[in-house]
Design a protein around this motif. Structure first.
Motif, PDB file in Angstrom:
ATOM      1  N   GLU A  97      17.503 -40.579  66.560  1.00 48.85           N
ATOM      2  CA  GLU A  97      17.048 -39.305  66.009  1.00 48.85           C
ATOM      3  C   GLU A  97      17.712 -38.928  64.694  1.00 48.85           C
ATOM      4  OE1 GLU A  97      20.782 -37.939  68.217  1.00 48.85           O
ATOM      5  OE2 GLU A  97      19.379 -39.633  68.233  1.00 48.85           O
ATOM      6  N   SER A  98      18.705 -39.712  64.254  1.00 50.26           N
ATOM      7  CA  SER A  98      19.531 -39.292  63.124  1.00 50.26           C
ATOM      8  C   SER A  98      18.739 -39.054  61.846  1.00 50.26           C
ATOM      9  CB  SER A  98      20.633 -40.325  62.864  1.00 50.26           C
ATOM     10  OG  SER A  98      21.575 -40.346  63.902  1.00 50.26           O
ATOM     11  N   ALA A  99      17.930 -40.023  61.444  1.00 47.85           N
ATOM     12  CA  ALA A  99      17.203 -39.896  60.181  1.00 47.85           C
ATOM     13  C   ALA A  99      16.265 -38.696  60.192  1.00 47.85           C
ATOM     14  CB  ALA A  99      16.423 -41.176  59.889  1.00 47.85           C
ATOM     15  N   GLY A 100      15.525 -38.537  61.268  1.00 51.50           N
ATOM     16  CA  GLY A 100      14.573 -37.426  61.347  1.00 51.50           C
ATOM     17  C   GLY A 100      15.241 -36.074  61.327  1.00 51.50           C
ATOM     18  N   VAL A 101      16.352 -35.932  62.047  1.00 51.71           N
ATOM     19  CA  VAL A 101      17.039 -34.640  62.112  1.00 51.71           C
ATOM     20  C   VAL A 101      17.664 -34.292  60.769  1.00 51.71           C
ATOM     21  CG1 VAL A 101      18.986 -33.396  63.120  1.00 51.71           C
ATOM     22  CG2 VAL A 101      17.454 -34.717  64.595  1.00 51.71           C
ATOM     23  N   LEU A 102      18.379 -35.240  60.157  1.00 54.59           N
ATOM     24  CA  LEU A 102      19.013 -34.942  58.873  1.00 54.59           C
ATOM     25  C   LEU A 102      17.969 -34.656  57.801  1.00 54.59           C
ATOM     26  CD1 LEU A 102      21.506 -36.026  60.424  1.00 54.59           C
ATOM     27  CD2 LEU A 102      22.290 -36.986  58.252  1.00 54.59           C
ATOM     28  N   GLU A 131      18.935 -33.737  67.891  1.00 51.47           N
ATOM     29  CA  GLU A 131      17.710 -32.937  67.881  1.00 51.47           C
ATOM     30  C   GLU A 131      17.961 -31.496  68.300  1.00 51.47           C
ATOM     31  OE1 GLU A 131      15.178 -35.220  70.419  1.00 51.47           O
ATOM     32  OE2 GLU A 131      14.322 -36.360  68.732  1.00 51.47           O
ATOM     33  N   GLU A 132      19.038 -31.261  69.046  1.00 47.41           N
ATOM     34  CA  GLU A 132      19.352 -29.904  69.482  1.00 47.41           C
ATOM     35  C   GLU A 132      19.826 -29.019  68.334  1.00 47.41           C
ATOM     36  OE1 GLU A 132      21.467 -29.617  73.379  1.00 47.41           O
ATOM     37  OE2 GLU A 132      21.406 -31.814  73.289  1.00 47.41           O
ATOM     38  N   LEU A 133      20.071 -29.607  67.171  1.00 51.66           N
ATOM     39  CA  LEU A 133      20.451 -28.817  66.002  1.00 51.66           C
ATOM     40  C   LEU A 133      19.253 -28.104  65.389  1.00 51.66           C
ATOM     41  CD1 LEU A 133      22.796 -31.363  64.175  1.00 51.66           C
ATOM     42  CD2 LEU A 133      23.490 -29.453  65.661  1.00 51.66           C
ATOM     43  N   LEU A 134      18.039 -28.594  65.679  1.00 52.73           N
ATOM     44  CA  LEU A 134      16.847 -28.038  65.067  1.00 52.73           C
ATOM     45  C   LEU A 134      16.314 -26.818  65.796  1.00 52.73           C
ATOM     46  CD1 LEU A 134      14.980 -31.408  64.310  1.00 52.73           C
ATOM     47  CD2 LEU A 134      16.421 -30.049  62.770  1.00 52.73           C
TER      48      LEU A 134
END
Length: 207
Positions: A90-95, A204-207
């Motif tokens: 999920e790293s690329a999508g979230v950042l 993803e929980e950051l979004l």
């Protein structure tokens, strides 16, 4: 979770899965100073602390620290090792999503800026960051606040509750607290179940 103006990320174990890459690195650097039979469990433990802490823990004489560090800096940037550093799914999508909504992005790591630059290039990771604060830049390692404070300074933002640091260790938590910024622990495997602060299991929980 509330939105922040600035997100600072640890690198190893937070945005990138570096376990497979760091095991041979630790075995090589420790072997260079006569320490063998290093288990994967040992290496996973060393990943969450500075090299100096590892050297002290395993009893490397200070006059041999530079030998081990030089071996580490060479080994860690070999092409086959760089290729083993992979972003979490999920790293690329979230950042990218955080960047697209106007947040500033940076990395604050115990690894070197040079190494992180090489990994990001090797993996063709999206260029969403404005700063990489690595151990080849600052003098005092985490949990000292200097790495985060220098990152905030370079980004031109105050070190306060508008900044979130995301890391995977208690050392990261102490660093954030000392710097005066918010912190969330990412604990994908539930290894730090006793941690009393905020935790997530996916970026993803950051979004």
């Amino acid at each position: 979770m509330k939105a922040y103006s600035t997100y600072l990320f640890d690198f190893d174990g937070t945005t990138f899965d570096t376990r497979d890459s760091l095991v041979p690195v630790f075995r090589t650097l420790l072997g260079a100073v006569g320490i063998y039979d290093v288990s994967e469990e040992d290496c996973h433990h060393y990943m969450h602390q500075s090299l100096a802490e590892t050297y002290e823990e395993v009893g490397i004489p200070k006059e041999k620290w530079q030998i081990a560090t030089d071996v580490c800096n060479t080994c860690i940037n070999e092409p086959e090792i760089l290729a083993k550093n992979v972003p979490f799914p999920e790293s690329a999508g979230v950042l990218q999503a955080l960047f697209d909504r106007g947040s500033k992005i940076g990395y604050v790591s115990g690894n070197t800026k040079n190494h992180i630059d090489l990994v990001l290039k090797t993996q063709q990771f999206p260029k969403v960051h404005s700063v990489i604060m690595g151990s080849d830049i600052y003098k005092h390692h985490k949990p000292h606040p200097e790495p985060i404070l220098l990152a905030c300074q370079e980004l031109g933002v105050p070190a306060n509750s508008s900044v979130l640091y995301v890391g995977d260790s208690l050392q990261d938590a102490e660093c954030a607290k000392a710097a005066g910024v918010d912190y969330v622990l990412i604990d994908r495997e539930g290894e730090l179940s006793d941690y009393p602060g905020r935790k997530i299991v996916s970026l993803e929980e950051l979004l």
